[in-house]
Each structure stands twice: as structure tokens, then as C-alpha cells.
Design an enzyme around this catalytic site. Structure first.
Site, short mmCIF file in Angstrom:
data_model
loop_
_atom_site.label_atom_id
_atom_site.label_comp_id
_atom_site.label_asym_id
_atom_site.label_seq_id
_atom_site.Cartn_x
_atom_site.Cartn_y
_atom_site.Cartn_z
N HIS A 117 0.86 -1.18 0.00
CA HIS A 117 0.00 0.00 0.00
C HIS A 117 0.90 1.23 0.00
CE1 HIS A 117 -2.80 2.97 1.74
NE2 HIS A 117 -3.78 2.18 1.38
N ASP A 194 3.22 -4.49 8.18
CA ASP A 194 2.00 -3.71 7.98
C ASP A 194 0.82 -4.67 8.16
OD1 ASP A 194 -0.23 -2.42 7.10
OD2 ASP A 194 0.66 -1.63 5.26
N GLN A 197 -4.25 -5.21 7.08
CA GLN A 197 -5.20 -6.19 6.54
C GLN A 197 -5.09 -7.56 7.20
OE1 GLN A 197 -7.60 -5.32 4.61
NE2 GLN A 197 -6.87 -3.37 3.81
N LYS A 220 -10.52 -0.65 10.49
CA LYS A 220 -10.66 -1.83 9.64
C LYS A 220 -11.04 -3.06 10.46
CE LYS A 220 -7.21 -0.30 6.26
NZ LYS A 220 -7.99 0.16 5.13
N CYS A 363 -4.71 2.22 -3.81
CA CYS A 363 -3.50 2.80 -3.18
C CYS A 363 -2.32 1.84 -3.24
CB CYS A 363 -3.75 3.21 -1.73
SG CYS A 363 -4.98 4.48 -1.56
N1 7TS Z 1 -1.60 -0.63 4.70
C1 7TS Z 1 -2.49 -1.46 4.15
C2 7TS Z 1 -2.07 -2.87 3.82
C3 7TS Z 1 -3.80 -1.02 3.91
O1 7TS Z 1 -4.68 -1.87 3.37
C4 7TS Z 1 -4.16 0.30 4.25
C5 7TS Z 1 -5.52 0.86 3.94
C6 7TS Z 1 -3.20 1.12 4.85
C7 7TS Z 1 -1.93 0.63 5.05
C8 7TS Z 1 -3.51 2.51 5.32
O2 7TS Z 1 -4.42 2.46 6.38
P1 7TS Z 1 -5.06 3.79 6.98
O3 7TS Z 1 -6.06 3.30 7.96
O4 7TS Z 1 -3.98 4.58 7.59
O5 7TS Z 1 -5.69 4.49 5.81
N2 7TS Z 1 -6.15 0.24 2.85
C9 7TS Z 1 -7.24 0.69 2.18
C10 7TS Z 1 -7.78 -0.03 1.13
O6 7TS Z 1 -7.35 -1.10 0.72
N3 7TS Z 1 -8.84 0.66 0.63
O7 7TS Z 1 -8.99 1.76 1.35
C11 7TS Z 1 -8.00 1.81 2.32
#
Ligand code: 7TS
Length: 405
Positions: A117, A194, A197, A220, A363
Site C-alpha cells: 500500500h 503492515d 489487513q 478496519k 493505493c
Molecule cells: N496498509 C495497508 C495494507 C492497507 O490496506 C491500508 C488501507 C493502509 C496501510 C492505510 O491504512 P489507513 O487506515 O492509515 O488508511 N487500505 C485501504 C484499502 O485497501 N482501501 O482503502 C484503504
């Protein structure tokens, strides 16, 4: 699985019952989490760690209880290893600033992978620019899994940190983190995982993984937005400098010299999101009541069913089939003449039928470039989805594709 606890799932969208399959972006919230937010502001709102008064003490206690719940959830050795942040992105930026300032110098190398990401690429890229360090990338094999042999080849004495996703947000593949950590540690190199997910879907144990850092977001995993976690092994957090300055993170301040607070407060500048942490604690309780293993196995069955059903459709290409996966499945649809139906068009036609999926680059542009498509359609499940949701989605998808054939 307790669908009735999530009021939003009763909504109609475009006159159809909502089928929410965009859980990798954010999950919906159970009533207990929403109630916790109302409760906090109605009964004990006050700033934490500061007041001797009753409300402040209640707020502080609730915030610190939540930290303990997070520590238990991921099997951290102590709650001192849990830093509350604004989310995964914030956690990685803080780590890149703190670890980067202390540990990375000109010519050093940081390793990420092709499927990250942007949150796990750009902060490291910015660090590399600041320090004149170099970013190295673990490539993918034909089947889109990480090329571990190539990884072994790029690990070297200039490598300072490896930062990889536990689960790909686009493909849903579960990466072999334990092996990656072992290989890096053999060379004395730290690993950041990370977990944005993975923590929502798998029972993640930082001691078993032996990772040095783990980052994830509350939103999430049925919790509130604006809250995340940076886990770090104590030996690292003791050694690293704060990423941000301000109130709360100090011991004493004078114009001559400022000294810093103990862990984890050294890394928490300013008023923390104590209402968010309390609500997240309730989300963790909720997940643990159902059981992390039960959630994982239920979602695994559902995601397998989703992948199977998609694979039976003509004109659909499902990415990275038959691999260990958690939560998400990506695909593209094609016309009879082999041309791609733009994922955005598929997404809009699904939306008209009440089905929410994600389309685009998610992303993760370097991965999408690698796939040589403009994007994918991604369906991702959570514990409240059902086989009926998948069936409705498949029927809607067939209709959508018919319009392009
Ligand atoms: N890393 C991974 C693997 C992610 O899926 C996401 C967000 C982030 C980092 C960033 O997370 P945040 O909470 O700081 O935004 N992924 C997604 C997605 O897949 N669709 O929308 C956000």
C-alpha cells in the site's frame, strides 16, 4: 454471524438491500462501539493523564484499559509496547521519522515489496530522500506471491529495515512473514509488519511472528476511525527518539533542555484519541467474544466461496487464486473480444444494484502497474457477510457484465 449488531447493514442503497463488500477499506461498526462513543462523551469526557479530578481519572483509566486490551490482542509482552496513533499511515510515518532519524544514514537500504500500500512506500521513500538512502523492492513471482529467493539476494549489510504487508490489500495474499522475519533477523535486520489487513482477519501474535514493529488501524476492525497502533519491541522503543514533540511526551521542559516521558507516552505527543481507544477496546471485546479463530475460519470459508464463485464465471480473471488468503479477492472482467471492462464501470453497475465493492488501484499503484491493468475490482469480506451476500454479488456481477458483452 450477528449481522443484527450492525445497524447500517439494514440500509437500502438505490432501492436494494445493501451488500457491503468493501471491508478492506473500512468495516462497519457494531452497536456496542457506537454506544461506547456516546457513553464516553455523555458520562466521562475529560482530558487524560492531566487532571486530578474524577472525570479525568475515569478517562485515563478507560484509555489505559484499552491499551491493555490491544496488547493482549496481539500478544505484546507489555502495554508499554503499544503506541496509539491516528492509523496505520500515521504509525508508519512515525516509524520512518523516528527509526529513520536514529538508524538510517547515507547509502543505507530499506526494503519494501512490490505489493505494498502507498502508506508502506511513500514514508520510506521520503526517508530515503532525507537521508540519501536507497529503497529496494522484493519482486513478485509469476503467481504474484513474494519472491523470497530474490529477497534473500537483496538483504545485505546495508539493509536497515524490511517493511512488508502481512496481507496484501489488493490480492488478499497472506505473505510468509515468519520466514521474512527469520531471514532478516539472521542478518540482524529489523522488520516492520503492515498488519492493516491481517490483524482484522487473523489471530496475530507478535511474539510468534517475532516482528520488531507491527502497525494497524482500528477502523478496519469494527473500531472507530482516526485511531491506530504502532507496536514496537521494547528494546527498540527504548532506543528510538520520539517522532513528534509536544505535550504528554515530555518529562521536563526548559529552553535549555527537554527530557522525554517513559514508554509509551514518549511517542504520544498531544491529547490522545481516548474516546477512540475506549471504543476500540469495545470492538476488541466484541471480536474476542466471538473468538478470533472463529472469525478467521468463518471469513476464510466465505472468501474461498467468493473466489470459487468468481472463478466459475466466464470472462472473469481472478488474481492470485489458490493461495493462502485473508479477506480480499481481486478480479477483472473482460468482453468476448478480450478487451478489459474498466473496473470503475463494473463498480458503478454493482453499486446500482446495492453492492459496494472497491475499484481502482487501491493505493497500490506499483502492484497495479505490475499487473498491467488500470485497476481491479476488489470484493472483501468481514464477519457479518454471508454466503447470500456473495450470491447476490455474483448475480449482480453477471448482470453488469451482460451490459458490456
Ligand atoms: N496498509 C495497508 C495494507 C492497507 O490496506 C491500508 C488501507 C493502509 C496501510 C492505510 O491504512 P489507513 O487506515 O492509515 O488508511 N487500505 C485501504 C484499502 O485497501 N482501501 O482503502 C484503504
Amino acid at each position: 454471524m450477528r449481522r443484527e449488531d450492525f445497524p447500517i447493514l439494514n440500509k437500502q442503497v438505490h432501492g436494494r438491500a445493501l451488500v457491503y463488500l468493501d471491508n478492506a477499506a473500512t468495516t462497519q461498526k457494531p452497536q456496542v462501539v457506537m454506544d461506547a462513543i456516546i457513553e464516553a462523551y455523555s458520562h466521562w469526557n475529560a482530558n487524560v493523564h492531566r487532571g486530578v479530578h474524577h472525570l479525568s481519572q475515569v478517562a485515563t483509566q478507560n484509555h489505559e484499559e484499552a491499551r491493555k486490551k490491544v496488547a493482549k490482542l496481539i500478544h505484546a509482552q507489555s502495554e508499554e509496547e503499544i503506541i496509539f496513533t491516528k492509523g496505520t499511515t500515521d504509525s508508519i510515518n512515525m516509524l520512518a521519522r523516528s527509526f529513520g532519524d536514529a538508524m538510517v544514514k547515507e547509502g543505507d537500504e530499506i526494503i519494501v515489496s512490490q505489493l505494498e500500500h502507498h502508506s508502506n512506500i511513500v514514508p520510506w521513500q521520503m526517508l530515503c530522500e532525507r537521508k540519501k538512502a536507497v529503497m529496494k523492492v522484493i519482486p513478485l513471482r509469476e503467481d504474484l506471491s513474494l519472491d523470497i529467493e530474490a529477497f534473500k539476494g537483496i538483504l545485505n549489510k546495508k539493509t536497515r529495515l524490511v517493511s512488508v504487508a502481512h496481507v496484501s490489500n489488493v490480492l488478499g495474499i497472506v505473505n510468509p512473514i515468519k520466514e521474512i522475519v527469520k531471514l532478516a533477523h539472521e542478518k540482524g535486520i529489523a522488520v516492520c509488519v503492515d498488519g492493516a489487513q491481517s490483524v482484522p482477519h487473523l489471530a496475530v501474535d507478535v511474539q510468534k511472528l517475532d516482528c520488531d514493529f507491527l502497525v494497524f488501524s482500528a477502523h478496519k476492525m469494527y473500531g472507530p476511525t482516526g485511531l491506530g497502533v504502532l507496536y514496537g519491541k521494547k528494546k527498540w522503543l527504548d532506543k528510538l527518539p520520539p517522532a513528534e514533540g509536544g505535550g504528554e511526551m515530555i518529562e521536563h521542559v526548559s529552553f535549555e533542555k527537554t527530557t522525554y516521558n517513559v514508554l509509551p507516552y514518549k511517542f504520544e505527543a498531544g491529547t490522545p484519541n481516548y474516546v477512540g481507544s475506549y471504543a476500540f477496546g469495545k470492538a476488541i471485546d466484541y471480536m474476542q467474544e466471538i473468538g478470533l479463530e472463529n472469525i478467521a475460519s468463518y471469513e476464510n470459508d466465505l472468501a474461498k466461496y467468493l473466489e470459487q464463485q468468481l472463478s466459475t464465471l466466464p470472462n472473469i480473471h481472478v488474481y492470485a487464486t489458490n493461495q493462502p488468503k485473508a479477506g480480499a479477492v481481486s478480479f477483472n472482467a473482460y468482453r468476448e473480444d478480450g478487451t478489459l471492462i474498466h473496473p470503475f464501470d463494473v463498480g458503478v453497475l454493482l453499486d446500482r444494484q446495492g453492492v459496494a465493492v472497491r475499484t481502482g488501484h487501491h493505493c497500490a499503484e506499483p502492484l497495479i502497474d505490475h499487473l498491467q491493468v488500470p485497476g481491479t475490482v476488489r470484493a472483501s469480506v468481514a464477519m457479518y457477510n454471508t454466503k447470500e451476500d456473495i450470491d447476490t454479488f455474483i448475480t449482480a456481477l453477471k448482470k453488469a457484465i451482460m451490459m458490456f458483452l
